[in-house]
Design a protein around this motif. Structure first.
Motif, PDB file in Angstrom:
ATOM      1  N   LEU A   1      -7.037  -2.429  -1.709  1.00  0.00           N
ATOM      2  CA  LEU A   1      -7.180  -0.969  -1.768  1.00  0.00           C
ATOM      3  C   LEU A   1      -6.661  -0.339  -0.481  1.00  0.00           C
ATOM      4  CD1 LEU A   1      -8.342   1.676  -3.019  1.00  0.00           C
ATOM      5  CD2 LEU A   1     -10.508   1.105  -1.925  1.00  0.00           C
ATOM      6  N   HIS A   2      -7.037  -0.927   0.637  1.00  0.00           N
ATOM      7  CA  HIS A   2      -6.579  -0.407   1.927  1.00  0.00           C
ATOM      8  C   HIS A   2      -5.052  -0.483   2.042  1.00  0.00           C
ATOM      9  CE1 HIS A   2      -6.224   0.489   6.108  1.00  0.00           C
ATOM     10  NE2 HIS A   2      -5.866  -0.736   6.433  1.00  0.00           N
TER      11      HIS A   2
ATOM     12  N   LEU B   1      -2.328   2.664   2.308  1.00  0.00           N
ATOM     13  CA  LEU B   1      -1.298   2.765   3.353  1.00  0.00           C
ATOM     14  C   LEU B   1       0.087   2.925   2.729  1.00  0.00           C
ATOM     15  CD1 LEU B   1      -2.301   0.095   6.031  1.00  0.00           C
ATOM     16  CD2 LEU B   1      -2.464   2.565   6.204  1.00  0.00           C
ATOM     17  N   ARG B   2       0.331   2.139   1.669  1.00  0.00           N
ATOM     18  CA  ARG B   2       1.640   2.206   1.004  1.00  0.00           C
ATOM     19  C   ARG B   2       1.897   3.593   0.445  1.00  0.00           C
ATOM     20  NH1 ARG B   2       0.559  -2.591  -1.371  1.00  0.00           N
ATOM     21  NH2 ARG B   2      -0.061  -1.623  -3.337  1.00  0.00           N
ATOM     22  N   HIS B   3       0.837   4.212  -0.059  1.00  0.00           N
ATOM     23  CA  HIS B   3       1.012   5.493  -0.747  1.00  0.00           C
ATOM     24  C   HIS B   3       0.719   6.691   0.161  1.00  0.00           C
ATOM     25  CE1 HIS B   3       1.940   3.580  -4.455  1.00  0.00           C
ATOM     26  NE2 HIS B   3       0.834   2.853  -4.412  1.00  0.00           N
TER      27      HIS B   3
ATOM     28  N   ALA C   1       4.050   0.653   6.850  1.00  0.00           N
ATOM     29  CA  ALA C   1       2.707   0.102   6.629  1.00  0.00           C
ATOM     30  C   ALA C   1       2.352  -0.889   7.727  1.00  0.00           C
ATOM     31  CB  ALA C   1       2.647  -0.587   5.269  1.00  0.00           C
ATOM     32  N   SER C   2       3.344  -1.660   8.149  1.00  0.00           N
ATOM     33  CA  SER C   2       3.106  -2.630   9.213  1.00  0.00           C
ATOM     34  C   SER C   2       2.743  -1.923  10.512  1.00  0.00           C
ATOM     35  CB  SER C   2       4.371  -3.479   9.402  1.00  0.00           C
ATOM     36  OG  SER C   2       4.298  -4.198  10.592  1.00  0.00           O
ATOM     37  N   PHE C   3       3.482  -0.845  10.784  1.00  0.00           N
ATOM     38  CA  PHE C   3       3.192  -0.077  11.991  1.00  0.00           C
ATOM     39  C   PHE C   3       1.770   0.473  11.946  1.00  0.00           C
ATOM     40  CE2 PHE C   3       2.800   4.261  13.636  1.00  0.00           C
ATOM     41  CZ  PHE C   3       2.925   3.990  14.974  1.00  0.00           C
ATOM     42  N   LYS C   4       1.421   0.971  10.776  1.00  0.00           N
ATOM     43  CA  LYS C   4       0.083   1.556  10.644  1.00  0.00           C
ATOM     44  C   LYS C   4      -0.994   0.488  10.809  1.00  0.00           C
ATOM     45  CE  LYS C   4       1.238   5.423   7.723  1.00  0.00           C
ATOM     46  NZ  LYS C   4       1.356   5.799   6.336  1.00  0.00           N
TER      47      LYS C   4
ATOM     48  N   GLU D   1       0.150   8.266  -9.218  1.00  0.00           N
ATOM     49  CA  GLU D   1      -0.661   7.444 -10.124  1.00  0.00           C
ATOM     50  C   GLU D   1      -1.785   6.737  -9.342  1.00  0.00           C
ATOM     51  OE1 GLU D   1       1.746   4.869 -12.448  1.00  0.00           O
ATOM     52  OE2 GLU D   1       0.102   4.281 -13.753  1.00  0.00           O
ATOM     53  N   PHE D   2      -1.405   6.205  -8.180  1.00  0.00           N
ATOM     54  CA  PHE D   2      -2.410   5.518  -7.371  1.00  0.00           C
ATOM     55  C   PHE D   2      -3.543   6.461  -6.988  1.00  0.00           C
ATOM     56  CE2 PHE D   2      -3.989   4.825  -3.024  1.00  0.00           C
ATOM     57  CZ  PHE D   2      -4.705   3.669  -3.236  1.00  0.00           C
TER      58      PHE D   2
END
Lengths: 200, 207
Positions: free
Chosen positions: A53-54, A58-60, B5-8, B136-137
């Motif tokens: 979920l986390h 982050l992806r979205h 995402a990796s940076f985050k 959607e997510f």
């Protein structure tokens, strides 16, 4: 921790600790608590889902369009007592200066009768009238106050040109006020009489 | 997007730099700017998860750091910087939502609907497909969080989306740790029993 909804049907304390550890890794930091195989598997699945979920969040989440910039004018608010002596001195000096200017310009009266504050009758202006003035003020003060009114009335050109009810009212107020002020002063008495006669 | 995402993830792992915070508290602007670099993405992500609009999230992030900078002297302990920052962000989001509701009552619903719009896709450099997947997510997240109470939702988001620890969440919400744990336990139980969100995420990761 009070359990509100069960994550597992298992009543073993170790199994409950497993789920608590999923929520808070700081719990039982000496190692993974032992539990029954079913609970271990369920806890791992839950942990994996929450981690997914986390990652998905982050992806979205789009990247920030631009960096955060502090405005040049932005300065930290600091308590007054941390500012040091100079700003406090400057603040005190500016207060003294403003007060001094106000007194100097006659905006603040430090003694004597209050200044006339508007184009209304004495009572409406919050001024003392009639005998209050005579009793509460010295002859010179009442004289000055009376002359203030005379000047004001002259400026308004009301004494000779009272045309409306409002102006009549003002004139009556004025006479009520000014009559006791004249006292024994023949000059003032004569002037009041003159004005009264000319108005009538 | 993976690089982002990796940076985050890396920035999420960075703990509060007590020395930087201490310098910033004493009015060192460059130290505070360094803190902004470290935490801005994290605060932005936290706000975005709640307002779902890139521009609004950017503006609120900016406001959060300006407020933090102005009020640094009020921060008592340097190690509480992160929860303190998150509590400012939470308050700003609450104010923002209140304002949105007020505008809604005044009849301008265009500003109210939280959604990932085309402008967000453009601002985030996303393709149309990315945008669609994101919508959607987040709609799945909304469907799940609709089952949570306000307290459960706050605690769940702070713990699993924003990756705060229990004591930090307690500080952000000004609640006791046991209350936070209770709320979290309830929320996780609901997450575990409602498999739709986790199944959706699993499918998405596979594809």
């Amino acid at each position: 921790m009070k359990k509100q909804e069960s994550l597992t049907n298992c009543s073993q304390k170790a199994c409950q600790q497993l789920f608590e550890k999923v929520m808070d890794p700081a719990v039982n930091s000496n190692g993974q608590p032992a539990g029954c195989p079913e609970c271990v598997q369920a806890a791992k699945a839950l942990e994996s889902d929450l981690a997914a979920l986390h990652r998905a969040a982050l992806r979205h989440t789009p990247p920030m369009p631009g960096p955060v910039r502090l405005p040049v004018a932005a300065t930290p608010n600091r308590p007054l007592w941390t500012l040091g002596f100079k700003p406090v001195l400057a603040f005190a000096a500016s207060l003294v200066l403003v007060f001094g200017l106000a007194v100097g310009m006659g905006l603040l009266k430090t003694s004597g009768p209050p200044a006339f504050s508007g184009l209304k009758g004495p009572e409406l202006a919050g001024l003392p009238t009639g005998e209050d003035v005579v009793e509460g003020y010295s002859a010179s003060q009442t004289g000055i106050l009376g002359l203030d009114y005379l000047i004001l009335a002259g400026e308004m050109n009301l004494l000779n040109n009272a045309e409306t009810d409002q102006e009549d009212s003002f004139f009556e107020d004025f006479l009520d006020f000014i009559a006791p002020l004249a006292g024994d002063d023949p000059l003032l008495q004569g002037r009041i009489l003159q004005k009264e006669t000319s108005h009538v | 997007m993976e690089a982002m995402a990796s940076f985050k993830r890396n920035s999420f792992d960075a703990g509060p730099d007590a020395e930087l915070v201490e310098k910033a508290r004493r009015g060192d602007r460059s130290a505070f700017e360094r803190l902004v670099q470290i935490y801005s993405e994290r605060i932005f992500a936290m706000i975005y998860a709640r307002v779902r609009n890139v521009q609004d999230a950017q503006d609120l992030t900016q406001e959060v750091f300006i407020r933090a900078y102005k009020n640094m002297a009020k921060l008592q302990e340097a190690e509480k910087f992160v929860p303190w920052l998150f509590s400012i962000a939470r308050n700003r989001v609450t104010d923002f939502k209140r304002k949105k509701r007020f505008l809604f009552f005044l009849g301008s619903p265009d500003d109210v609907l939280p959604e990932v719009g085309r402008s967000d896709e453009e601002a985030g450099g996303q393709t149309a497909l990315d945008g669609l997947l994101s919508r959607e997510f987040w709609s799945h997240v909304d469907a799940f969080s609709a089952k949570l109470s306000t307290g459960e939702k706050e605690v769940f988001f702070l713990r699993f989306l924003d990756q705060l620890k229990i004591p930090e969440i307690a500080q952000v919400l000004n609640k006791s740790q046991s209350t936070v744990k209770t709320l979290l336990y309830r929320a996780v139980a609901k997450f575990e029993s409602d498999r739709r969100l986790s199944e959706y995420i699993r499918k998405e990761e596979v594809s």
